[in-house]
Design a protein around this motif. Structure first.
Motif, PDB file in Angstrom:
ATOM      1  N   MET A 166      40.320  77.188 109.425  1.00  0.00           N
ATOM      2  CA  MET A 166      39.396  76.064 109.345  1.00  0.00           C
ATOM      3  C   MET A 166      38.143  76.393 110.140  1.00  0.00           C
ATOM      4  SD  MET A 166      42.077  72.904 109.895  1.00  0.00           S
ATOM      5  CE  MET A 166      40.757  71.692 109.718  1.00  0.00           C
ATOM      6  N   GLY A 167      37.114  75.606 109.919  1.00  0.00           N
ATOM      7  CA  GLY A 167      35.879  75.791 110.672  1.00  0.00           C
ATOM      8  C   GLY A 167      34.875  76.655 109.932  1.00  0.00           C
ATOM      9  N   PHE A 168      33.825  77.024 110.655  1.00  0.00           N
ATOM     10  CA  PHE A 168      32.725  77.771 110.063  1.00  0.00           C
ATOM     11  C   PHE A 168      33.022  79.263 110.014  1.00  0.00           C
ATOM     12  CE2 PHE A 168      30.539  74.019 111.891  1.00  0.00           C
ATOM     13  CZ  PHE A 168      29.918  73.553 110.751  1.00  0.00           C
ATOM     14  N   GLN A 169      32.333  79.954 109.107  1.00  0.00           N
ATOM     15  CA  GLN A 169      32.308  81.405 109.148  1.00  0.00           C
ATOM     16  C   GLN A 169      31.472  81.853 110.343  1.00  0.00           C
ATOM     17  OE1 GLN A 169      30.954  82.997 105.408  1.00  0.00           O
ATOM     18  NE2 GLN A 169      32.476  81.869 104.213  1.00  0.00           N
ATOM     19  N   PRO A 170      31.669  83.080 110.820  1.00  0.00           N
ATOM     20  CA  PRO A 170      30.861  83.563 111.953  1.00  0.00           C
ATOM     21  C   PRO A 170      29.370  83.444 111.658  1.00  0.00           C
ATOM     22  CG  PRO A 170      32.637  85.095 111.470  1.00  0.00           C
ATOM     23  CD  PRO A 170      32.643  84.085 110.359  1.00  0.00           C
ATOM     24  N   ALA A 171      28.623  82.954 112.628  1.00  0.00           N
ATOM     25  CA  ALA A 171      27.181  82.767 112.443  1.00  0.00           C
ATOM     26  C   ALA A 171      26.476  84.113 112.491  1.00  0.00           C
ATOM     27  CB  ALA A 171      26.632  81.844 113.518  1.00  0.00           C
ATOM     28  N   ALA A 172      25.679  84.385 111.463  1.00  0.00           N
ATOM     29  CA  ALA A 172      24.942  85.650 111.392  1.00  0.00           C
ATOM     30  C   ALA A 172      23.442  85.446 111.532  1.00  0.00           C
ATOM     31  CB  ALA A 172      25.250  86.361 110.079  1.00  0.00           C
ATOM     32  N   THR A 173      23.006  84.186 111.710  1.00  0.00           N
ATOM     33  CA  THR A 173      21.585  83.890 111.876  1.00  0.00           C
ATOM     34  C   THR A 173      21.410  82.825 112.951  1.00  0.00           C
ATOM     35  OG1 THR A 173      21.537  82.087 110.254  1.00  0.00           O
ATOM     36  CG2 THR A 173      21.185  84.322 109.415  1.00  0.00           C
ATOM     37  N   GLU A 174      20.194  82.711 113.424  1.00  0.00           N
ATOM     38  CA  GLU A 174      19.882  81.648 114.387  1.00  0.00           C
ATOM     39  C   GLU A 174      20.078  80.274 113.755  1.00  0.00           C
ATOM     40  OE1 GLU A 174      16.053  80.078 117.075  1.00  0.00           O
ATOM     41  OE2 GLU A 174      15.893  81.882 115.826  1.00  0.00           O
ATOM     42  N   LEU A 175      19.742  80.144 112.477  1.00  0.00           N
ATOM     43  CA  LEU A 175      19.925  78.868 111.792  1.00  0.00           C
ATOM     44  C   LEU A 175      21.391  78.454 111.795  1.00  0.00           C
ATOM     45  CD1 LEU A 175      17.597  79.408 108.684  1.00  0.00           C
ATOM     46  CD2 LEU A 175      17.061  78.195 110.809  1.00  0.00           C
TER      47      LEU A 175
ATOM     48  N   ARG B 241      23.739  79.395 113.934  1.00  0.00           N
ATOM     49  CA  ARG B 241      24.153  79.048 115.307  1.00  0.00           C
ATOM     50  C   ARG B 241      23.691  77.638 115.661  1.00  0.00           C
ATOM     51  NH1 ARG B 241      22.377  84.220 116.465  1.00  0.00           N
ATOM     52  NH2 ARG B 241      20.526  83.398 117.512  1.00  0.00           N
ATOM     53  N   ASP B 242      22.487  77.288 115.251  1.00  0.00           N
ATOM     54  CA  ASP B 242      22.001  75.924 115.502  1.00  0.00           C
ATOM     55  C   ASP B 242      22.906  74.890 114.834  1.00  0.00           C
ATOM     56  OD1 ASP B 242      19.896  76.945 116.926  1.00  0.00           O
ATOM     57  OD2 ASP B 242      18.419  76.704 115.331  1.00  0.00           O
ATOM     58  N   LEU B 243      23.305  75.148 113.592  1.00  0.00           N
ATOM     59  CA  LEU B 243      24.171  74.214 112.878  1.00  0.00           C
ATOM     60  C   LEU B 243      25.527  74.089 113.548  1.00  0.00           C
ATOM     61  CD1 LEU B 243      23.405  75.116 109.148  1.00  0.00           C
ATOM     62  CD2 LEU B 243      22.676  73.080 110.379  1.00  0.00           C
ATOM     63  N   HIS B 244      26.083  75.213 113.995  1.00  0.00           N
ATOM     64  CA  HIS B 244      27.388  75.174 114.663  1.00  0.00           C
ATOM     65  C   HIS B 244      27.299  74.345 115.942  1.00  0.00           C
ATOM     66  CE1 HIS B 244      28.877  79.138 112.595  1.00  0.00           C
ATOM     67  NE2 HIS B 244      28.378  78.261 111.749  1.00  0.00           N
ATOM     68  N   TRP B 245      26.230  74.589 116.722  1.00  0.00           N
ATOM     69  CA  TRP B 245      26.066  73.833 117.960  1.00  0.00           C
ATOM     70  C   TRP B 245      25.897  72.349 117.679  1.00  0.00           C
ATOM     71  CZ3 TRP B 245      22.384  70.532 119.763  1.00  0.00           C
ATOM     72  CH2 TRP B 245      22.488  70.156 121.104  1.00  0.00           C
ATOM     73  N   LEU B 246      25.086  72.018 116.675  1.00  0.00           N
ATOM     74  CA  LEU B 246      24.867  70.618 116.340  1.00  0.00           C
ATOM     75  C   LEU B 246      26.161  69.953 115.874  1.00  0.00           C
ATOM     76  CD1 LEU B 246      22.820  68.308 115.947  1.00  0.00           C
ATOM     77  CD2 LEU B 246      22.456  69.148 113.609  1.00  0.00           C
TER      78      LEU B 246
END
Length: 289
Positions: free
Chosen positions: A36-45, A47-52
């Protein structure tokens, strides 16, 4: 035209030196069974979405726990046994003011962090690479507008059944049976740490181009040109899928993006121009003009 494009793409995948240079890329952006959850973040965009998402999850969890605590308190404090004579007041001004102002404050707090994330996605920077994306029923077309060539991208395994022939096609393109229904015969290739701007439209109905690991998703609407951008920070192979219901084969319209080093990209670009634009390697277009 479609079958000619598929044959051309398959031939290029098997014979072009740049394609061989893209082998052994780590497959990063793909769904995994049971997780479950997001795929590994490969861009700054991304990472921003994951943090939000994590921040909003904390806020809504706190609100949910608070509401549950109030419900439990009301059940225990104001049941018939504990409170046989209920109060008869009709309103309570401080509480009514509080439950109006506090939600507004919470929404303003969330908006103060979510709007900058949205604006960062929608404010399109100048692209190092510009690609026009056209959604068709049910495949994608890509045009590298800076270099005037393009190709079409189809699902590997047109019959949508995993058999020995499809496994052989996947392995010939550098994938495994685990990438069935994810891999395409030709992939978008971009260099790492470069701004890529995608210009999207649809040829027939509304499609939607997305790569979850990049944190991008944009509708491709017929008669309209929309944009998205990303800057991938890690070399690898990433997968996406059409994310707008577009007909009977909507589920079989995958997206493959390969992020490579600048040297590998330059080599691939030279071969791609020769293959798709018909310009021989070493031919100086500027000099010819």
């Amino acid at each position: 035209m479609r079958y000619f494009s598929k044959m051309l793409a398959a031939t290029a995948a098997l014979t072009a030196t740049p394609a061989l240079a893209q082998e052994n890329l780590e497959i990063i952006g793909r769904p995994k069974d049971g997780l479950m959850g997001f795929q590994p973040a490969a861009t700054e965009l991304a990472r921003d979405l994951h943090w939000l998402d994590n921040m909003v999850l904390i806020v809504i969890t706190a609100i949910s726990l608070f509401v549950v605590a109030l419900l439990v308190y009301a059940i225990l404090r104001f049941n018939r046994r504990a409170n046989p004579t209920p109060a008869k007041f009709t309103h309570h001004s401080p509480i009514e003011v509080a439950w109006t102002i506090i939600p507004i404050v919470i929404l303003v707090f969330i908006g103060a962090f979510s709007l900058p994330v949205l604006f960062k996605q929608q404010e399109i920077p100048e692209g190092d690479i510009n690609i026009k994306v056209t959604g068709y029923q049910w495949y994608w077309g890509y045009e590298y507008t800076d270099h005037e060539f393009g190709f079409e991208s189809f699902l590997i395994g047109e019959g949508k059944v995993l058999n020995d022939e499809v496994v052989a096609e996947l392995e010939a393109a550098g994938y495994s049976r685990d990438e069935f229904l994810l891999a395409t015969d030709t992939a978008v290739v971009v260099p790492v740490n470069k701004v890529v701007v995608m210009h999207l439209t649809g040829a027939d109905v509304i499609h939607s181009w997305t790569i979850p690991a990049f944190g991008v998703k944009q509708d491709a609407v017929p008669g309209r040109l929309s944009q998205l951008w990303f800057k991938a920070e890690q070399e690898g192979t990433y997968f996406g899928q059409c994310s707008e219901l577009c007909g009977k084969d909507h589920a079989y319209m995958p997206i493959t993006v390969k992020v490579v080093s600048q040297d590998v990209y330059d080599a691939w670009l030279q071969g791609a121009i020769e293959e798709y634009a018909g310009t021989p390697q070493g031919y100086n277009v500027a000099a010819a003009e």
